[in-house]
Design a protein around this motif. Structure first.
Motif: not given
Length: 337
Positions: A175-176, A171-172, A100, A114-115, A118, A179
């Protein structure tokens, strides 16, 4: 670019050498801060595992870090983690997904970030399944907890707070968190053993000095002979784990972390950003002033401090104190190249 000494602490702990001596480890993000910390950790071992790193450019990485060019246990696969076709063939026993981008990530639009996270995670998980890996370690973030409550001294893994999913700026962290859920789904569906490392804040000579990491900025100011500048009030409370300890913890979690569980990775010794600036000044630039841009605000400061009791149950410790970490980082960056 510099030639580093072995890690500050010996790399042989709790039988990890014996457990992974015959391992074949695939690492995404192996050229970043986390990845280089791991490579230096393995370099100091008597029996390093066989490691393959995914990188966009092998030549560019080795041109900047030539100390990794002649290691017979280290190989490279060129590609992008967000593209499924980038992954190599062959069998691996373990996969570490650490790709990341923490330096350019904040410059991406939230939906891009985000994309990226992921897609990279799902590609890495799918690769782990396809290559026959039995263990998968995800480097996640303490950001998955959202804002730490002011009355919570240290946040434990059992805390189920979360970042606001309706804010694009989350977003970060969102997304984590997603994940981590994807790891749980792969373990449930395919039997892949997944372990999550929720990483907090770190320091070491591989940390960039010119991005959004306060401790790196302060050390960079000291090296440049400038005033130590705190751009805000300096009220927030943070903690810092040296990269040698970070690598030891990740290596140990890869092997010994309980599948399906998350572990906080960081120091639990809190310090305000303002006090951190003064500590850096006192240790490595005693004649430079500290300039703080804003006065202290009312109310309790924000906190970002992990509870690391769970990691300690595995025998993990904070071996390098903050003062030693700052001094060693400064000396390596200003010593002979």
């Amino acid at each position: 670019m510099y030639a580093r000494r072995p890690p500050l602490r010996a790399a042989h702990h709790g039988g990890v050498d014996a457990l992974t001596a015959g391992a074949r480890i695939f690492v995404t993000g192996g050229t970043g801060f986390f990845g280089r910390s791991l490579l230096r950790h393995w370099s100091a071992r008597s029996a390093p595992p066989m490691v393959t790193v995914l990188t966009r450019s092998r030549a560019a990485f080795l041109g900047r870090y030539p100390e990794f060019a002649s290691l017979d246990w280290l190989g490279f696969a060129e590609g992008d983690v967000t593209e499924a076709g980038s992954f190599p063939g062959g069998a691996f026993t373990h996969v570490i997904h650490a790709a990341t981008e923490s330096t350019i990530g904040p410059t991406l639009r939230p939906i891009e970030r985000y994309r990226q996270i992921m897609a990279g995670t799902e590609n890495a998980l799918a690769f782990a399944r396809a290559c026959g890996a039995g263990r998968f370690l995800l480097t996640s973030s303490g950001g998955v907890y959202g804002a730490q409550p002011a009355d919570m001294e240290r946040v434990p893994e059992t805390y189920c707070g979360m970042p606001d999913p309706l804010l694009p700026g989350s977003a970060y962290s969102v997304a984590k968190r997603a994940s981590e859920h994807l790891c749980a789904l792969y373990q449930d569906e395919y039997g892949l053993e997944t372990v999550v490392a929720r990483c907090f804040a770190f320091v070491g000579p591989d940390l960039p000095l010119d991005v959004h990491f306060a401790i790196g900025n302060f050390i960079g100011d000291a090296i440049a002979g400038n005033d130590i500048v705190v751009t805000g009030s300096g009220a927030p409370l943070r903690s810092y784990l040296h990269q040698d300890d970070l690598a030891w913890w990740l290596d140990h979690l890869l092997v010994s972390g309980t599948a399906g569980e998350a572990y906080n990775v960081g120091s639990d010794e809190a310090i305000s950003i303002r006090d951190l600036a003064h500590l850096v000044r006192d240790l490595v630039a005693p004649h430079r002033p500290v300039r703080v841009a804003l006065p202290l605000p009312p109310g309790p400061p924000s906190r970002y401090i992990p509870d690391i009791s769970k990691a300690r149950e595995l025998g993990l410790q904070v071996r390098v104190g903050l003062s030693e970490a700052i001094l060693s980082t400064y000396r390596e960056l200003t010593g002979p190249r």
